[in-house]
Design a protein around this motif. Structure first.
Motif, PDB file in Angstrom:
ATOM      1  N   PRO A 100       3.817 -44.803  51.450  1.00 31.70           N
ATOM      2  CA  PRO A 100       3.513 -45.509  50.192  1.00 31.70           C
ATOM      3  C   PRO A 100       2.014 -45.553  49.910  1.00 31.70           C
ATOM      4  O   PRO A 100       1.365 -46.605  50.030  1.00 31.70           O
ATOM      5  CB  PRO A 100       4.097 -46.902  50.426  1.00 31.70           C
ATOM      6  N   GLU A 101       1.449 -44.408  49.541  1.00 38.36           N
ATOM      7  CA  GLU A 101       0.012 -44.301  49.307  1.00 38.36           C
ATOM      8  C   GLU A 101      -0.440 -45.302  48.249  1.00 38.36           C
ATOM      9  O   GLU A 101       0.205 -45.491  47.222  1.00 38.36           O
ATOM     10  CB  GLU A 101      -0.335 -42.886  48.841  1.00 38.36           C
ATOM     11  N   GLY A 102      -1.578 -45.936  48.520  1.00 37.25           N
ATOM     12  CA  GLY A 102      -2.157 -46.859  47.572  1.00 37.25           C
ATOM     13  C   GLY A 102      -1.518 -48.225  47.556  1.00 37.25           C
ATOM     14  O   GLY A 102      -1.939 -49.095  46.790  1.00 37.25           O
ATOM     15  N   LYS A 103      -0.488 -48.449  48.365  1.00 34.47           N
ATOM     16  CA  LYS A 103       0.220 -49.718  48.345  1.00 34.47           C
ATOM     17  C   LYS A 103       0.004 -50.533  49.615  1.00 34.47           C
ATOM     18  O   LYS A 103       0.193 -51.750  49.614  1.00 34.47           O
ATOM     19  CB  LYS A 103       1.706 -49.489  48.125  1.00 34.47           C
ATOM     20  N   THR A 104      -0.345 -49.868  50.703  1.00 33.00           N
ATOM     21  CA  THR A 104      -0.571 -50.570  51.959  1.00 33.00           C
ATOM     22  C   THR A 104      -1.375 -49.658  52.876  1.00 33.00           C
ATOM     23  O   THR A 104      -1.739 -48.539  52.496  1.00 33.00           O
ATOM     24  CB  THR A 104       0.755 -50.974  52.622  1.00 33.00           C
ATOM     25  N   THR A 105      -1.654 -50.105  54.060  1.00 32.54           N
ATOM     26  CA  THR A 105      -2.319 -49.294  55.074  1.00 32.54           C
ATOM     27  C   THR A 105      -1.613 -49.509  56.401  1.00 32.54           C
ATOM     28  O   THR A 105      -0.817 -50.423  56.570  1.00 32.54           O
ATOM     29  CB  THR A 105      -3.800 -49.675  55.238  1.00 32.54           C
ATOM     30  N   GLY A 106      -1.942 -48.650  57.378  1.00 39.37           N
ATOM     31  CA  GLY A 106      -1.373 -48.784  58.705  1.00 39.37           C
ATOM     32  C   GLY A 106       0.034 -48.224  58.791  1.00 39.37           C
ATOM     33  O   GLY A 106       0.601 -47.722  57.816  1.00 39.37           O
ATOM     34  N   LEU A 107       0.604 -48.311  59.972  1.00 43.31           N
ATOM     35  CA  LEU A 107       1.946 -47.794  60.197  1.00 43.31           C
ATOM     36  C   LEU A 107       2.971 -48.628  59.433  1.00 43.31           C
ATOM     37  O   LEU A 107       2.875 -49.853  59.364  1.00 43.31           O
ATOM     38  CB  LEU A 107       2.278 -47.806  61.683  1.00 43.31           C
ATOM     39  N   VAL A 108       3.962 -47.943  58.881  1.00 42.82           N
ATOM     40  CA  VAL A 108       5.007 -48.578  58.080  1.00 42.82           C
ATOM     41  C   VAL A 108       6.349 -48.317  58.752  1.00 42.82           C
ATOM     42  O   VAL A 108       6.687 -47.171  59.063  1.00 42.82           O
ATOM     43  CB  VAL A 108       5.015 -48.023  56.643  1.00 42.82           C
ATOM     44  N   GLY A 109       7.129 -49.364  59.000  1.00 36.34           N
ATOM     45  CA  GLY A 109       8.467 -49.199  59.539  1.00 36.34           C
ATOM     46  C   GLY A 109       9.430 -48.733  58.470  1.00 36.34           C
ATOM     47  O   GLY A 109       9.189 -48.883  57.264  1.00 36.34           O
ATOM     48  N   VAL A 110      10.547 -48.145  58.906  1.00 36.05           N
ATOM     49  CA  VAL A 110      11.550 -47.639  57.980  1.00 36.05           C
ATOM     50  C   VAL A 110      12.896 -48.284  58.282  1.00 36.05           C
ATOM     51  O   VAL A 110      13.350 -48.269  59.427  1.00 36.05           O
ATOM     52  CB  VAL A 110      11.667 -46.101  58.063  1.00 36.05           C
ATOM     53  N   LEU A 111      13.503 -48.843  57.246  1.00 33.82           N
ATOM     54  CA  LEU A 111      14.868 -49.356  57.341  1.00 33.82           C
ATOM     55  C   LEU A 111      15.819 -48.286  56.844  1.00 33.82           C
ATOM     56  O   LEU A 111      15.545 -47.624  55.829  1.00 33.82           O
ATOM     57  CB  LEU A 111      15.031 -50.618  56.494  1.00 33.82           C
ATOM     58  N   ARG A 112      16.945 -48.120  57.537  1.00 37.34           N
ATOM     59  CA  ARG A 112      17.936 -47.111  57.149  1.00 37.34           C
ATOM     60  C   ARG A 112      19.320 -47.746  57.139  1.00 37.34           C
ATOM     61  O   ARG A 112      20.180 -47.415  57.953  1.00 37.34           O
ATOM     62  CB  ARG A 112      17.878 -45.919  58.116  1.00 37.34           C
ATOM     63  N   PRO A 113      19.574 -48.663  56.203  1.00 36.95           N
ATOM     64  CA  PRO A 113      20.884 -49.331  56.184  1.00 36.95           C
ATOM     65  C   PRO A 113      21.981 -48.348  55.786  1.00 36.95           C
ATOM     66  O   PRO A 113      21.772 -47.454  54.966  1.00 36.95           O
ATOM     67  CB  PRO A 113      20.698 -50.418  55.119  1.00 36.95           C
ATOM     68  N   GLY A 114      23.138 -48.525  56.385  1.00 39.72           N
ATOM     69  CA  GLY A 114      24.293 -47.718  56.025  1.00 39.72           C
ATOM     70  C   GLY A 114      24.139 -46.244  56.324  1.00 39.72           C
ATOM     71  O   GLY A 114      24.803 -45.404  55.708  1.00 39.72           O
ATOM     72  N   LYS A 115      23.300 -45.896  57.303  1.00 40.96           N
ATOM     73  CA  LYS A 115      23.129 -44.480  57.629  1.00 40.96           C
ATOM     74  C   LYS A 115      24.414 -43.928  58.246  1.00 40.96           C
ATOM     75  O   LYS A 115      25.157 -44.635  58.929  1.00 40.96           O
ATOM     76  CB  LYS A 115      21.953 -44.273  58.580  1.00 40.96           C
ATOM     77  N   THR A 116      24.656 -42.649  58.006  1.00 44.78           N
ATOM     78  CA  THR A 116      25.862 -42.006  58.523  1.00 44.78           C
ATOM     79  C   THR A 116      25.743 -41.822  60.032  1.00 44.78           C
ATOM     80  O   THR A 116      24.761 -41.235  60.510  1.00 44.78           O
ATOM     81  CB  THR A 116      26.068 -40.636  57.852  1.00 44.78           C
ATOM     82  N   PRO A 117      26.699 -42.306  60.805  1.00 41.71           N
ATOM     83  CA  PRO A 117      26.618 -42.139  62.273  1.00 41.71           C
ATOM     84  C   PRO A 117      26.640 -40.670  62.663  1.00 41.71           C
ATOM     85  O   PRO A 117      27.295 -39.846  62.018  1.00 41.71           O
ATOM     86  CB  PRO A 117      27.863 -42.874  62.786  1.00 41.71           C
ATOM     87  N   PHE A 118      25.920 -40.346  63.743  1.00 42.57           N
ATOM     88  CA  PHE A 118      25.896 -38.972  64.242  1.00 42.57           C
ATOM     89  C   PHE A 118      27.211 -38.668  64.960  1.00 42.57           C
ATOM     90  O   PHE A 118      27.729 -39.480  65.723  1.00 42.57           O
ATOM     91  CB  PHE A 118      24.724 -38.786  65.196  1.00 42.57           C
ATOM     92  N   GLU A 119      27.737 -37.476  64.703  1.00 37.03           N
ATOM     93  CA  GLU A 119      28.982 -37.051  65.344  1.00 37.03           C
ATOM     94  C   GLU A 119      28.660 -36.312  66.646  1.00 37.03           C
ATOM     95  O   GLU A 119      28.260 -35.150  66.635  1.00 37.03           O
ATOM     96  CB  GLU A 119      29.776 -36.138  64.398  1.00 37.03           C
ATOM     97  N   TRP A 120      28.833 -36.995  67.776  1.00 35.72           N
ATOM     98  CA  TRP A 120      28.561 -36.375  69.068  1.00 35.72           C
ATOM     99  C   TRP A 120      29.716 -35.459  69.457  1.00 35.72           C
ATOM    100  O   TRP A 120      30.888 -35.809  69.301  1.00 35.72           O
ATOM    101  CB  TRP A 120      28.363 -37.433  70.145  1.00 35.72           C
ATOM    102  N   SER A 121      29.368 -34.278  69.992  1.00 35.22           N
ATOM    103  CA  SER A 121      30.381 -33.283  70.349  1.00 35.22           C
ATOM    104  C   SER A 121      30.634 -33.197  71.851  1.00 35.22           C
ATOM    105  O   SER A 121      31.748 -32.940  72.284  1.00 35.22           O
ATOM    106  CB  SER A 121      29.963 -31.895  69.834  1.00 35.22           C
ATOM    107  N   ALA A 122      29.586 -33.375  72.654  1.00 30.27           N
ATOM    108  CA  ALA A 122      29.700 -33.168  74.106  1.00 30.27           C
ATOM    109  C   ALA A 122      30.304 -34.416  74.753  1.00 30.27           C
ATOM    110  O   ALA A 122      29.668 -35.089  75.567  1.00 30.27           O
ATOM    111  CB  ALA A 122      28.338 -32.844  74.695  1.00 30.27           C
ATOM    112  N   THR A 123      31.534 -34.683  74.409  1.00 24.75           N
ATOM    113  CA  THR A 123      32.171 -35.915  74.891  1.00 24.75           C
ATOM    114  C   THR A 123      32.623 -35.817  76.337  1.00 24.75           C
ATOM    115  O   THR A 123      32.873 -36.836  76.982  1.00 24.75           O
ATOM    116  CB  THR A 123      33.376 -36.266  73.997  1.00 24.75           C
ATOM    117  N   ASN A 124      32.731 -34.591  76.879  1.00 21.65           N
ATOM    118  CA  ASN A 124      33.172 -34.410  78.269  1.00 21.65           C
ATOM    119  C   ASN A 124      32.023 -34.020  79.195  1.00 21.65           C
ATOM    120  O   ASN A 124      32.238 -33.477  80.271  1.00 21.65           O
ATOM    121  CB  ASN A 124      34.260 -33.331  78.329  1.00 21.65           C
TER     122      ASN A 124
END
Length: 969
Positions: A352-376
């Motif tokens: 967000p250039e021009g709006k803040t400084t420093g590191l900015v955290g990211v919220l990711r609500p409702g993100k699609t879960p990762f489908e893991w394949s190597a279940t065995n």
């Protein structure tokens, strides 16, 4: 520390053409950390403070002056208008930084990017200033969030011949004129200041401040910023919901998130970000749950979010401190994200250039879960690990997880069953080793997205390859949210001064319960979110509180608090994953390491320890005598084989570099210049010979029991190179032009893809054969009986197991060696590299070993590797396998009293050579054992015999040959 601001930066406008040869006196201001004794402003304008490997003399001319009244340091430097060699957006300027020293000698120091300047350039995040006249510089970035007591200073400068007109220069608040510079400008330092912004009647919420600087000639420039005025809001006390963890907790509906920040001794906190249009609003003031001053949480539930959308956010604490959430899983960086390509991290949320400084955290609500394949997936046993350590930056050109996934076939063919990644958590900059952590939880974006990293882990697991992360919990940089949360002298997470002698950056206090909680959450995050298999804990010596930064032996001695806290951290890991790999880089005393190695060993656990054998193996590959037994866990007295032995790691010089630079040779076995001027027929410094030395090292490394590790490209003979740049520049061994120790190194996939690299590929094939042989039988990882002789020129290993017995020997000298080798058992044996079988009758066979040559024998037949990959290249002309059995005439003949008898063996089998007198009586038996194919010479001493005619009788299989010889005394 001053607060770091949110701002909107307008384009500087100058209405008068500037002359490059003129100068401006620019005042740099800086407020260091509380424990700093002095501050410097090094840059290209003063030879970067004339630093030596980062250290600046305490009396250097870059030393700043402390303004005791106002609490900041400053230095005024004359700079050329339009000057400097750095560039930003096509403009020329000067690169600079700030430097703090924390003790009298200056040996404790740290470099910082200017927190009042949003423009940074280059890999080191150097701050950048374009010099104009007039100039507005470091415009009150600390005013991004203001309360009633906020004030700021800003450099407003011009050339001497056209000074600032304080009457014509003006200040605007929300587009209303509120005054000029009169009584607010120091001409000597060219500093404009404004105190108590609350006295100028800002509105609650977002405000705009504009400064217009005008010179006597009416040259004009202006700069603006936006700031949020919060005044002094009241407290909002409310108990946190039960079970709410610190950090980010997403609601099940995907449209809400609960945030919790542990901040003892703080009074107020706001959350702001994309969902507030980066304004600090009273409705987003966080509730305070305070048991006492040392146990204070701030929390809030944010609703109305859109599922699947990303939101940037930060916390404002006590009106002047802005930080990212310490538990953010992804951070946006104003200085470095711009250099991350779309191909590496697709759709990276813009800062967000021009709006803040420093590191900015990211919220990711409702993100699609990762489908893991190597279940065995089944994790390899600790004792059978073959770990491939790599840094993505120096391993693949585009430094991406996507391309790393494409290399997994290469690593699987090599035979490794674990990959250890140098730090991939958020670190300062982009091109870094990663030991400068700005967060231990967020994934650094320079290598790719969280989803692609999960795909890498999943694809590794499909191949039976574990993924181990290098974690750096000893320290953090100044960008870390927990470090920024307090002044250092009052920060419970960090020690005011380091408690061990190897400190870099800011030393964590691991006796503090908050640090332990943060560490526990870090462990749980990587295990639960990414299915990581293990951690390699960096610099565990630093986890004590009992020592100082002095090199007085304390750090290396036994420390009970360190033993206890690291056992607790091991428990945290095993609580989340009972079979998790716990590996310490301690490289310290046996007593301490043994306590960890044997901890909970009866439960099938136990901590693994790094075992540095770089020196021993490199001495051997160079052709000198050394003892390799230190690679075995037995050398440490561990109850289980939990020593992770390695010949190379990221910290050690490459074997190949020293082979080629300092190796021995036939005519000069002790090395030296003789190997340059008259080496003889065998010289370790020749490229192909140096590569062959790596093969024999591998034969006495991968076949030994216990976990093993190799460093990237070691299997292709990385080190030195035609340009000499492949050198770990930590000593005087490297050429001056070699990259720095932690700098990017050449990526040499041409070693694999170039048809002229046959010998490098043969090294890969040899190590692959050895690693895969190791994985083919428990005899190599858990032998019933292991004996060895690893300290001479000719070394050997013998192992007995119900699956197969193993016998290995090799010649590490630079001249040929004739050996009589006794096998651990009789019967049929197989030569691993030829597949040839032979019967060991009395348990001993004799043969000649060329320099660098080794043999591996087993009682079980394994698939032989490709023919010819292990022949010592420089000696190919010497290896003429006889096609027939033959006994040669002895020499000399006649003789007195000794002679040499030579014979050829066409194939492995029982051989006898005996001496008879004229009456047919056997007077001496010289050979009676199994010999492999080759030519042999036997010494016969006839001192106890009288003069006369004798006969040498040679028998090999059905071949019998006799030679007459005469003894004359």
């Amino acid at each position: 520390m001053r607060s770091i601001l949110s701002f909107t930066f307008l384009i500087l406008i100058s209405i008068v053409p500037l002359q490059a040869q003129e100068t401006v006196n620019v005042t740099f201001q800086y407020e260091p950390n509380e424990n700093a004794l002095r501050a410097f402003v090094p840059g290209e304008f003063n030879m970067w403070g004339n630093n030596s490997s980062g250290f600046i003399s305490p009396t250097d001319g870059s030393l700043m002056i402390k303004d005791e009244e106002n609490g900041f340091w400053y230095k005024t430097i004359e700079l050329q208008i339009g000057g400097g060699t750095a560039t930003h957006n096509g403009k020329s300027g000067y690169a600079y930084k700030f430097h703090e020293q924390r003790n009298a000698s200056g040996s404790e120091w740290e470099w910082f990017t200017d927190p009042l300047n949003e423009i940074a350039v280059g890999d080191n995040n150097d701050s950048f200033i374009e010099v104009t006249s007039p100039l507005i510089f470091q415009l009150g970035r600390n005013l991004g969030i203001a309360d009633t007591n906020s004030d700021y200073w800003v450099t407003v400068a011009s050339k001497d011949s056209d000074s600032i007109d304080v009457i014509a220069s003006s200040i605007y608040l929300n587009d209303e004129f509120i005054g000029n510079f009169e009584n607010n400008y120091e001409k000597e330092r060219q500093l404009f200041f404004m105190k108590n912004i609350g006295n100028y009647n800002p509105v609650q919420g977002l405000n705009k401040l504009k400064i217009v600087a005008v010179t006597e000639s009416e040259a004009t420039t202006s700069d603006s910023l936006q700031f949020t005025f919060v005044g002094e809001p009241g407290y909002l006390d409310k108990v946190r919901p039960e079970g709410l963890k610190d950090g980010i907790t997403y609601g099940e509906d995907g449209t809400s998130v609960s945030l919790s920040l542990f901040a003892p001794k703080k009074e107020r906190a706001f959350v702001f970000g994309d969902f507030t249009d980066w304004k600090v609003e009273l409705e987003y003031q966080m509730f305070r749950d305070s048991l006492n001053a040392d146990s204070t949480w701030f929390w809030i539930e944010v609703e109305g979010l859109t599922a699947g959308e990303e939101y940037g956010f930060q916390y404002l604490i006590d009106g002047d401190l802005i930080i990212a959430d310490p538990y953010s899983e992804l951070l946006l960086d104003p200085f470095n994200d711009q250099y991350i390509s779309e191909s590496v991290f697709p759709n990276l949320k813009p800062y967000p250039e021009g709006k803040t400084t420093g590191l900015v955290g990211v919220l990711r609500p409702g993100k699609t879960p990762f489908e893991w394949s190597a279940t065995n997936y089944n994790r390899p046993d600790k004792e059978s690990l073959v770990i491939y350590e790599l840094i993505i930056r120096d391993f693949i050109e585009d430094h991406s997880y996507a391309t790393l996934i494409d290399t997994l076939d290469y690593l699987e063919r090599l035979g490794v069953n674990a990959i250890e990644l140098m730090p991939v958590n958020e670190f300062d900059g982009n091109t870094s080793w990663g030991y400068n952590p700005a967060s231990h939880i967020a994934l650094d974006k320079y290598y790719g997205s969280p989803e692609k990293f999960k795909e890498f882990v999943d694809e590794s697991h499909k191949r039976g390859i574990a993924v181990i992360l290098d974690v750096v919990l000893n320290h953090a940089t100044g960008a870390h949210s927990l470090y920024k949360l307090y002044d250092l002298g009052s920060n419970p997470y960090f020690n005011t001064s380091p408690k061990h002698e190897f400190n870099v950056f800011n030393d964590f206090n691991h006796q503090y319960s908050g640090t332990q909680y943060y560490t526990k959450r870090m462990i749980e995050h990587w295990i639960n979110e990414y299915k990581i298999d293990g951690f390699r804990w960096d610099l565990t010596k630093g986890f004590t509180q009992n020592c100082t930064g002095a090199a007085n032996g304390c750090t290396g001695s036994y420390q009970q608090d360190r033993v206890d806290i690291l056992k607790k951290y091991a428990d945290y890991q095993w609580a989340s994953d009972p079979n998790f790999y716990v590996i310490f880089e301690h490289l310290g005393g046996v007593q301490e390491e043994s306590e960890w190695a044997n901890y909970r060993i009866n439960e099938g656990k136990g901590i693994m320890l790094w075992g540095n054998q770089n020196g021993a193996y490199n001495e051997s590959t160079m052709g000198y005598v050394s003892n390799l037994s230190g690679v075995l866990s037995e050398s440490k007295g561990f109850q289980k084989r939990h020593l992770v032995g390695y010949m190379e790691s990221h910290d050690e010089q490459w074997l190949m570099f020293k082979n080629r630079s300092f190796g021995a040779c036939e005519n000069s076995p002790s090395g030296g210049d003789g190997c340059l001027t008259n080496p003889g027929s065998y010289n370790v410094r020749d490229l192909n010979t140096a590569l062959d030395r790596q093969k024999i090292a591998g034969a006495f490394f991968f076949t030994l029991p216990g976990p093993k590790m190799l460093w990237q490209f070691g299997e292709l003979g990385y080190g030195y190179g035609d340009d000499g740049e492949q050198c770990l520049n930590d000593s005087n061994d490297c050429p001056a032009f070699a990259p720095g120790r932690t700098d990017a190194k050449p990526i040499r996939w041409d070693y694999w893809n170039n048809p002229d690299s046959e010998e490098r590929i043969n090294l890969y094939k040899t190590w692959s054969a050895l690693i895969n042989l190791r994985g083919s039988s428990e005899a190599f990882t858990d032998p019933d009986l292991l004996t060895h002789s690893l300290n001479g020129e000719v070394k050997w290993i013998k192992m007995i197991h119900s699956d197969t017995d193993v016998a290995i020997n090799g010649n590490f000298a630079v001249t040929s060696k004739f050996v009589d080798f006794t096998f651990p058992s009789t019967g049929v044996w197989y030569d691993f590299f030829t597949g040839e079988s032979f019967d060991v009758g009395n348990g001993t066979i004799s043969y000649n070993l060329l320099p660098g040559q080794f043999r591996i024998f087993t009682t079980k037949k394994f698939d032989a590797p490709e023919v010819g990959i292990v022949i010592p290249n420089e000696n190919e002309d010497k290896i003429d396998t006889p096609t027939a059995f033959k006994l040669y005439q002895n020499y000399p003949n006649p003789f007195n009293p000794s002679t040499n008898i030579t014979f050829d063996v066409a194939q492995t089998g029982s051989v006898s050579l005996a001496i008879y007198d004229m009456l047919g009586r056997k007077v001496s038996e010289l050979v009676s054992n199994v010999k492999t194919a080759g030519t042999y010479s036997v010494y016969f001493d006839a001192s106890g015999l009288s003069s006369g005619v004798y006969f040498a009788r040679f028998q090999a299989g059905e071949t019998v040959q006799i030679q007459k010889m005469t003894l004359l005394k």
